[in-house]
Motif scaffolding. Structure first.
Motif, short mmCIF file in Angstrom:
data_model
loop_
_atom_site.label_atom_id
_atom_site.label_comp_id
_atom_site.label_asym_id
_atom_site.label_seq_id
_atom_site.Cartn_x
_atom_site.Cartn_y
_atom_site.Cartn_z
N UNK A 45 0.93 -1.26 0.01
CA UNK A 45 0.12 0.12 -0.10
C UNK A 45 0.99 1.22 0.02
N UNK A 77 1.15 4.54 -2.90
CA UNK A 77 1.30 5.95 -2.87
C UNK A 77 2.57 6.62 -3.31
N UNK A 91 2.48 6.85 -6.90
CA UNK A 91 1.55 7.75 -7.34
C UNK A 91 2.07 9.15 -7.14
N UNK A 132 8.86 -1.35 -13.00
CA UNK A 132 7.74 -2.28 -12.75
C UNK A 132 7.96 -3.23 -11.74
N UNK A 148 1.82 -1.36 -11.32
CA UNK A 148 2.06 -0.83 -12.75
C UNK A 148 3.10 0.49 -12.26
N UNK A 149 3.82 1.24 -13.39
CA UNK A 149 4.49 2.31 -13.16
C UNK A 149 3.80 3.54 -12.35
N UNK A 150 2.76 3.68 -12.38
CA UNK A 150 1.99 4.49 -11.48
C UNK A 150 1.42 4.33 -10.16
N UNK A 151 1.43 2.83 -9.73
CA UNK A 151 0.93 2.93 -8.54
C UNK A 151 -0.28 1.79 -8.44
N UNK A 152 -0.96 1.61 -9.48
CA UNK A 152 -2.12 0.65 -9.40
C UNK A 152 -1.53 -0.88 -9.03
N UNK A 204 -2.53 -4.90 -7.28
CA UNK A 204 -3.39 -5.82 -6.71
C UNK A 204 -2.60 -7.16 -6.30
N UNK A 235 -1.85 -10.99 -6.14
CA UNK A 235 -2.01 -12.02 -7.15
C UNK A 235 -1.40 -13.32 -6.55
N UNK A 262 2.94 -13.58 -11.10
CA UNK A 262 3.05 -12.48 -11.77
C UNK A 262 4.54 -12.42 -12.29
N UNK A 282 8.03 -10.33 -19.98
CA UNK A 282 6.70 -10.84 -19.17
C UNK A 282 5.84 -11.36 -19.95
N UNK A 283 5.69 -10.85 -21.21
CA UNK A 283 4.59 -11.27 -22.17
C UNK A 283 4.91 -12.81 -22.54
N UNK A 340 -7.21 -22.79 -19.40
CA UNK A 340 -7.27 -23.39 -20.56
C UNK A 340 -6.74 -24.79 -20.44
#
Lengths: 238, 348
Positions: free
Chosen positions: A115, A119, A122, A132, A150-154, A156, A158, A161, A167-168, A182
């Motif tokens: 958390x 901040x 952000x 990342x 993500x780079x701006x702080x979003x 969650x 998991x 990851x 990563x892709x 699947x």
């Protein structure tokens, strides 16, 4: 050494070397240093793995620059992207951890660190840290936890990851092997530590085959209630 | 200085060695490419909010330039985040309206699905739920800030702030960032009213207009501030728009969702029907829109608070639809055969 971004294309690779007309060279504060980070959470363990190659454009700056940083006895963070911002961000996180420890007389938990990192990231929403992040650790109940950013702080929480240049390529493989996505009629066994470590090694070996920015060596940090153990596995050096 | 003016350098940065030729750094064109396709179809300027207030420690960074070159894509791009959300005010029966809110769960970052299971409907407090669209970090953070402010309001004034008030608060908090690349399009769905005891039965027509009910103390001619009870759905976005309504669909898949909603929603539908329609609308949007997909989350807001339906994976729905299609085709073929047989009979 940061070279102007105009000489490099979107992802750090050099642009076409022929004359296309007058080019305006601009300074960019960012560079792309490559690297892949991966984290997996299990019932009572967490793994954070990263390769150790530091590159820029066509060059390799270092073969021994791991991207996992130990924060507390139960938390490790993996940062990939722009190395300058990774270093500064980890310095800031470590300073904030110390401040917390001194004012609250206890270490920060994984969830709290996540958390706080959100901040911090952000706070520079309009000139972001180009990093990342993935945090791996144990939560208060001793279960494995992975937080991806993500780079701006979003962020969650998991179970697994992958982040960074490969990563892709890694994420779909993890979706299949750990998330059982699947796949029909398959027995969903819980992930053991040994299987997870083996899976991470295989996955990085595959990534090193196909991604130029991943290779040299793999460092895995295994977090259990006994503490943090490290394993180093060599990867392709070409 | 004269030379500066001629070259178009109006405000020299404090650290000239860092700066790019400034001629191109003002008035960047709309950064729709940054936001993965542009939100709401309009140009979206990313001019820094005023050069004047910069402290000496701040770099002057013409943001648009750098970001076009950097591979950062701010996590979740705006339209692509496409939560197709629908918020409808239903009538269970005229005195118990409620709200259904549904959203998909795909977060993408310029073509890559960054997260297939992200929650786009976030509860803010027991009677208020907000759907998010735009950049995830912005939505998550501003929702968090809003939740904090609402909690403080509740502690100070001993009552919950109404949905309209919360929407106004959010809109005013976002206003200083108008013109930056902040991108938030949220729909606040909440239930207003002190508690269930004070809830007044609302007639069908006036379910959403403030009913001018006199409070007990003010029975005189003076119109007291109307006590609005009941469900409210308000759309707030970072451009500054604040709209109250009964039905909203937001995001890149919204046109597809609107088509389902416009044909199936009516005043007086039951909760079951509303859930069905909401789910179908999100499903159809995921079918046609590339940036919507994976699962569907459904929340239901009533006087007792919000309730969450279990997240449903739409993959199963696709298979079920294929089955239904197969059955339909088989039926059609059987009918055709029957018609041909009877035709043959007649000709002969």
């Amino acid at each position: 050494v940061m070279i102007s971004a105009r000489a490099y294309g979107d992802n750090g690779k050099m642009k076409e070397y022929h004359y296309t007309g007058p080019v305006e060279h601009k300074f960019s504060p960012y560079a792309f240093n490559g690297g892949t980070v991966l984290a997996v959470a299990g019932e009572d363990f967490a793994l954070v793995a990263s390769d150790t190659r530091l590159s820029e454009g066509y060059s390799i700056h270092s073969r021994d620059s791991p991207k996992c940083y130990k924060l507390t006895d139960t938390t490790v963070i993996g940062c990939s992207g722009f190395h300058g911002d990774c270093l500064t961000l980890t310095k800031i996180i470590e300073a904030r951890l110390k401040m917390y420890k001194h004012s609250n007389n206890k270490s920060m938990t994984s969830g709290a660190i996540a958390a706080m990192l959100s901040t911090i990231l952000y706070g520079k929403r309009f000139f972001p840290y180009y990093v990342y992040n993935i945090i791996g650790g144990l939560d208060e109940e001793g279960r494995g936890a992975v937080y991806s950013f993500d780079p701006v702080g979003s962020y969650q929480r998991d179970t697994y990851k992958a982040g960074g240049s490969a990563s892709a390529m890694l994420q779909p493989l993890l979706d299949n092997q750990i998330g059982f996505k699947n796949m029909e009629n398959v027995e969903q066994l819980p992930l053991t530590l040994e299987k997870a470590v083996q899976l991470v090694k295989d996955v990085f070996i595959s990534a090193a085959e196909r991604d130029v920015y991943t290779g040299d060596a793999l460092k895995i940090c295994i977090i259990t209630k006994e503490g943090i153990r490290e394993e180093i596995v060599p990867l392709r050096k070409d | 200085m004269a030379l500066q003016d001629v070259c178009g350098l109006h405000n020299p940065p404090l650290f000239p060695q860092w700066s790019a030729p400034l001629s191109r750094s003002f008035m960047p064109e709309d950064s729709t490419h940054l936001s993965g396709g542009g939100i709401h179809g309009e140009a979206f300027s990313t001019r820094l909010p005023g050069r004047g207030g910069l402290s000496p420690l701040e770099f002057y960074m013409p943001i648009a330039e750098y970001l076009t070159e950097s591979p950062i894509n701010f996590g979740q791009t705006s339209l692509s985040s496409a939560p197709t959300k629908l918020l409808e005010i239903d009538h269970l029966h005229p005195s118990l309206p409620s709200i259904s809110a549904a959203a998909d769960t795909r977060s993408s970052c310029s073509g890559l699905v960054a997260c297939p299971a992200s929650p786009k409907v976030l509860p803010i407090h027991s009677h208020l739920v907000g759907t998010t669209s735009g950049t995830s970090a912005d939505c998550a953070l501003w929702k968090r800030i809003l939740a904090r402010e609402l909690r403080l309001y509740k502690l100070r004034h001993h009552r919950r702030l109404s949905t309209g008030g919360a929407a106004k608060l959010l809109s005013h908090m976002l206003h200083p960032f108008k013109g930056t690349e902040l991108c938030v399009a949220a729909t606040l769905c909440g239930w207003d009213g002190d508690d269930e005891k004070h809830e007044q039965p609302i007639t069908e027509k006036h379910a959403n207009t403030p009913t001018n009910q006199m409070t007990a103390s003010n029975s005189s001619v003076v119109r007291s501030r109307s006590r609005i009870c009941g469900p409210r759905v308000i759309y707030v976005c970072s451009d500054g728009l604040r709209l109250q309504g009964e039905l909203f669909s937001v995001g890149s898949g919204s046109p597809y969702a609107y088509s389902i909603l416009d044909s199936s929603v009516y005043w007086g539908m039951s909760v079951q029907e509303a859930t069905e329609v909401a789910r179908e609308a999100v499903y159809r949007a995921t079918y046609r829109d590339a940036y919507s997909g994976n699962n569907v989350d459904l929340y239901h807001v009533t006087a007792k608070g919000w309730r969450r339906r279990e997240r449903e994976n739409l993959k199963e729905e696709y298979y079920r639809e294929k089955e239904r299609e197969r059955a339909r085709v088989a039926e059609r073929n059987a009918e055709k055969k029957a018609i041909l047989k009877s035709d043959d009979g007649e000709i002969v």
